[in-house]
Design an enzyme around this catalytic site. Structure first.
Site, short mmCIF file in Angstrom:
data_model
loop_
_atom_site.label_atom_id
_atom_site.label_comp_id
_atom_site.label_asym_id
_atom_site.label_seq_id
_atom_site.Cartn_x
_atom_site.Cartn_y
_atom_site.Cartn_z
N ARG A 23 0.90 -1.30 0.09
CA ARG A 23 -0.05 -0.10 0.14
C ARG A 23 0.79 1.07 -0.10
O ARG A 23 0.55 2.17 -0.76
CB ARG A 23 -0.82 0.03 1.15
CG ARG A 23 -1.77 1.29 1.30
CD ARG A 23 -3.03 1.11 2.10
NE ARG A 23 -2.84 0.63 3.37
CZ ARG A 23 -2.27 0.91 4.48
NH1 ARG A 23 -2.05 2.15 4.40
NH2 ARG A 23 -2.08 0.32 5.57
N ASP A 74 -4.29 19.01 -14.59
CA ASP A 74 -4.76 17.55 -15.16
C ASP A 74 -4.30 17.54 -16.69
O ASP A 74 -4.86 18.28 -17.70
CB ASP A 74 -6.08 17.62 -14.95
CG ASP A 74 -6.69 16.32 -15.50
OD1 ASP A 74 -6.17 15.65 -16.15
OD2 ASP A 74 -7.99 16.14 -14.73
C1 LIG Z 1 -9.62 14.97 -17.75
C2 LIG Z 1 -10.03 13.84 -16.38
N1 LIG Z 1 -9.61 13.92 -15.49
C3 LIG Z 1 -9.62 12.93 -14.54
C4 LIG Z 1 -10.52 11.73 -14.90
C5 LIG Z 1 -10.64 10.97 -13.72
O1 LIG Z 1 -9.92 9.84 -14.01
P1 LIG Z 1 -10.45 8.19 -13.39
O2 LIG Z 1 -11.56 7.68 -14.21
O3 LIG Z 1 -9.11 7.50 -13.82
O4 LIG Z 1 -10.86 8.07 -12.10
C6 LIG Z 1 -11.07 11.73 -16.06
C7 LIG Z 1 -11.92 10.71 -16.43
O5 LIG Z 1 -12.69 10.67 -17.49
C8 LIG Z 1 -10.65 12.91 -17.02
O6 LIG Z 1 -11.48 12.80 -17.98
#
Ligand SMILES: Cc1ncc(COP(=O)(O)O)c(C=O)c1O
Length: 396
Positions: free
Chosen positions: A55, A177
């Protein structure tokens, strides 16, 4: 330093010291023997480095973290069982009750919902800075700024260098992101952003067979996120899935080139089709931020294209989607297979209708994740499906 394509193959990887295996082994173990009581005590006291329990850390996962830190130009990284586990760990590790998080939307609906539900329960203010602009929306309590390098689903960009400069002047941490771009197309840390996160579920894995998330950045932030996100929330990535991501990333630059080529061709086709009112793709000269995309992205404009039907709203979108043969209707993206979805009723159905309208997520909007198939076949498939809507091809 080697080129990205070389590092995607080699970074984080050494032949196995015992048997020379080139592919990183899957260390499918929960615990690691530490031999003696004194060694165990030193390990748990943090006096020596080593593995103790999966973990907290696992060698297959460590190899993946090293590869991604290298590709993003970061000191270190920590992997999670999903992008969402990474998002909640960042939020809870870096914010305290009374703090605020500001974001520039539209965000992936799940991310905004994590902010809003955890924010409401733990006394963290959530500020949507999209309307008033970032500088005007920040408060003295703002500790975190969150943006996506390409927004979902309408493919807008934010000027990362500008955002990082505003944040740095006020001592605020920025998170980008980078799921839609990957380090092949955008490297947020090069623009001054502090932390970069991914849903690895998408392009990094690339084959639609593993769920994971990762955050890269400076040691100090990543260690806090690791401690809370793995030690306390327990959102660790499994070694099996780490292996799939390690394998996927080796071909990431090749796949991204094919995604970008296909998406550019598809976007061009859609932009010239009479049944389509608007095509969202940063590579199109008609995209409102094409100049920023040219400056901030390298090597292509991504594999996602969204388009708005000229008339007929949800019914017209359904007529197209239900007649696609090569595009599978599904909500993920970044797979080698092409996927298509209707954001208003799927990915963004939790977003209130008035907020969807503000971001242009209308009932006639379709999002395509263009895979690595031959673009001619994908365009033919779209042409057939679009013929189901009331207007035929332009000039035809
Ligand atoms: C831009 C973006 N960030 C985060 C996520 C979340 O990721 P996960 O589905 O792997 O939890 C997504 C999921 O579609 C996404 O498109």
């Amino acid at each position: 330093m080697h080129h990205l394509r070389t590092r995607a193959v080699h970074a984080g990887q050494q032949p196995d010291p015992v048997n020379g295996a080139i592919a990183t082994p899957i260390n499918q173990t929960t615990a690691f023997g530490y031999g003696t009581l004194d060694n165990g005590a030193a390990l748990f006291a943090g006096e020596v480095k080593g593995y103790r329990y999966s973990r907290f850390a696992n060698p297959t996962v460590t190899a993946l973290e090293a590869k991604m830190a290298d590709l993003e130009g970061a000191a270190t990284a920590v992997a999670f069982s999903s992008g969402t586990a990474a998002t909640s760990a960042i939020m809870l590790a870096l914010l305290e009750p009374g703090d605020a998080i500001a974001f520039l939307g539209p965000l992936y609906g799940g991310t905004e919902s994590v902010f809003r539900s955890l924010g409401a329960r733990f006394g963290i203010e959530v500020i949507d800075a999209s309307e008033r602009g970032l500088a005007a929306s920040l408060t003295p309590a703002t500790r975190l700024i969150w943006v996506e390098t390409l927004t979902n689903p309408t493919l807008q960009l934010h000027d990362l260098a500008e955002i990082a400069a505003i944040a740095k002047a006020q001592g605020i941490t920025t998170v980008a992101d980078n799921t839609f771009c990957t380090p092949c197309l955008t490297r947020p840390l090069d623009h001054g952003v502090d932390l970069v996160m991914h849903s690895m579920t998408k392009y990094l894995g690339g084959h639609g067979d593993a769920t994971g998330g990762i955050v890269s950045g400076p040691e100090q932030h990543i260690e806090r996120i690791r401690k809370l996100g793995l030690g306390q929330l327990g959102g660790n990535l499994s070694p099996q899935d780490a292996f799939l991501f390690l394998r996927g990333i080796k071909t990431l630059p090749l796949r991204m080139a094919a995604h970008c080529e296909g998406a550019a061709r598809v976007a061009d086709f859609l932009a010239n089709h009479a049944a389509v009112a608007e095509t969202h793709y940063p590579g199109l000269p008609s995209h409102p931020q094409h100049a920023l995309a040219k400056k901030q992205m390298q090597g292509g404009y991504g594999g996602v294209v969204a388009f708005e039907m000229a008339s007929g709203g949800r019914q017209a979108a359904a007529a197209v989607l239900d007649h696609l043969a090569l595009f599978t209707q599904a909500v993920s993206l970044g797979d080698v297979d092409s996927l298509a979805c209707h954001p208003a009723t799927t990915t963004h159905s939790v977003v209130p209708a008035e907020v969807r309208a503000k971001y242009g997520i209308r009932d006639g909007l379709i999002r395509l994740s263009v895979g690595i198939e031959d673009p001619d076949d994908l365009i033919a498939d779209l042409g057939t499906a679009l013929a189901q809507s009331s207007t035929g091809p332009k000039g035809g």
